[in-house]
Design a protein around this motif. Structure first.
Motif, PDB file in Angstrom:
ATOM      1  N   TYR A  54     -13.994  -4.619  -2.657  1.00 37.58           N
ATOM      2  CA  TYR A  54     -12.582  -5.283  -3.173  1.00 37.58           C
ATOM      3  C   TYR A  54     -12.835  -5.859  -4.916  1.00 37.58           C
ATOM      4  O   TYR A  54     -11.603  -5.529  -5.159  1.00 37.58           O
ATOM      5  N   TYR A  62      -8.147  -6.586  -5.840  1.00 33.55           N
ATOM      6  CA  TYR A  62      -7.395  -5.310  -5.733  1.00 33.55           C
ATOM      7  C   TYR A  62      -6.760  -4.615  -4.819  1.00 33.55           C
ATOM      8  O   TYR A  62      -7.558  -4.954  -4.269  1.00 33.55           O
ATOM      9  N   ASP A  64      -3.213  -2.534  -3.229  1.00 23.85           N
ATOM     10  CA  ASP A  64      -2.577  -1.750  -3.738  1.00 23.85           C
ATOM     11  C   ASP A  64      -1.091  -1.984  -2.872  1.00 23.85           C
ATOM     12  O   ASP A  64      -0.540  -3.780  -2.599  1.00 23.85           O
ATOM     13  N   ASN A  65       0.185  -1.975  -2.756  1.00 19.74           N
ATOM     14  CA  ASN A  65       1.565  -2.091  -2.919  1.00 19.74           C
ATOM     15  C   ASN A  65       2.399  -2.262  -1.133  1.00 19.74           C
ATOM     16  O   ASN A  65       2.422  -3.796  -1.373  1.00 19.74           O
ATOM     17  N   TYR A  66       0.949  -2.030  -0.559  1.00 18.75           N
ATOM     18  CA  TYR A  66       0.821  -2.950   0.573  1.00 18.75           C
ATOM     19  C   TYR A  66      -0.045  -3.794   1.048  1.00 18.75           C
ATOM     20  O   TYR A  66      -0.042  -4.166   2.264  1.00 18.75           O
ATOM     21  N   ARG A  68      -3.280  -4.055   1.021  1.00 16.73           N
ATOM     22  CA  ARG A  68      -4.408  -3.224   0.687  1.00 16.73           C
ATOM     23  C   ARG A  68      -5.198  -3.138   0.054  1.00 16.73           C
ATOM     24  O   ARG A  68      -5.376  -3.127  -1.409  1.00 16.73           O
ATOM     25  N   GLN A  70      -8.116  -2.236  -2.348  1.00 13.46           N
ATOM     26  CA  GLN A  70      -8.597  -1.313  -3.081  1.00 13.46           C
ATOM     27  C   GLN A  70      -9.947  -1.501  -3.363  1.00 13.46           C
ATOM     28  O   GLN A  70     -10.630  -2.520  -4.109  1.00 13.46           O
ATOM     29  N   SER A  79     -13.114   6.164  -6.020  1.00 14.00           N
ATOM     30  CA  SER A  79     -11.786   5.857  -5.729  1.00 14.00           C
ATOM     31  C   SER A  79     -11.082   5.490  -6.375  1.00 14.00           C
ATOM     32  O   SER A  79      -9.694   5.423  -6.282  1.00 14.00           O
ATOM     33  N   GLY A  82      -5.927   6.384  -6.527  1.00 13.50           N
ATOM     34  CA  GLY A  82      -6.029   6.112  -5.393  1.00 13.50           C
ATOM     35  C   GLY A  82      -6.260   6.950  -3.989  1.00 13.50           C
ATOM     36  O   GLY A  82      -5.979   6.370  -3.203  1.00 13.50           O
ATOM     37  N   GLY A  84      -9.199   5.712  -2.791  1.00 18.11           N
ATOM     38  CA  GLY A  84      -9.785   4.595  -2.185  1.00 18.11           C
ATOM     39  C   GLY A  84     -11.606   5.192  -2.078  1.00 18.11           C
ATOM     40  O   GLY A  84     -11.970   6.198  -2.551  1.00 18.11           O
ATOM     41  N   LEU A 114      -1.915  -5.789  -8.421  1.00 14.44           N
ATOM     42  CA  LEU A 114      -1.860  -4.928  -8.022  1.00 14.44           C
ATOM     43  C   LEU A 114      -1.873  -2.922  -8.323  1.00 14.44           C
ATOM     44  O   LEU A 114      -2.485  -3.156  -9.457  1.00 14.44           O
ATOM     45  N   ARG A 115      -2.961  -2.845  -7.583  1.00 16.09           N
ATOM     46  CA  ARG A 115      -3.253  -1.232  -8.383  1.00 16.09           C
ATOM     47  C   ARG A 115      -1.910   0.119  -7.624  1.00 16.09           C
ATOM     48  O   ARG A 115      -1.999   0.293  -6.623  1.00 16.09           O
TER      49      ARG A 115
END
Length: 115
Positions: A54, A62, A64-66, A68, A70, A79, A82, A84, A114-115
């Motif tokens: 990542y 990188y 995600d909005n949660y 996690r 990436q 990937s 989104g 992954g 953030l991605r």
């Protein structure tokens, strides 16, 4: 009296042992092909992308909005959008192997995006 409690040992390949953290998707796929052809018949079943998948070579991580992690798109282009690791995992599964990633609790130092 309890029968044979010893099972077969787990066999697999971990990317860090050969590539440290800089493996890319093409290198990983090439190794998956070799493992499926040469080692699957001998009980190998796991292939693992290990450590900093990542993080890019500029030490940017990188998420995600949660929150996690990436995959680094420069090293793992499938990937994008989104997706992954699903496309890569599907490839591994198509070869009769199981896919895994190394994760750690917390975030290592460096800038985050953030991605």
């Amino acid at each position: 009296a309890h029968g044979n409690t010893v099972g077969k040992s787990v066999r697999g390949w971990n990317s860090y042992d050969s590539f440290t953290w800089v493996i890319n998707e093409q290198q990983f796929r090439e190794n998956v092909d070799i493992i499926a052809e040469k080692l699957l018949p001998f009980g190998y079943e796991y292939v693992i992308i290990d450590y900093y998948w990542y993080m890019d070579k500029n030490n940017t991580t990188y998420f995600d909005n949660y929150g996690r992690p990436q995959p680094d798109l420069t090293r793992f282009p499938s990937s994008a959008g989104g997706a992954g690791f699903k496309p890569l995992a599907d490839y591994v599964h198509s070869k009769g192997l199981k896919f895994g990633i190394h994760t750690m609790r917390g975030v290592n130092g460096g800038p985050c995006t953030l991605r």
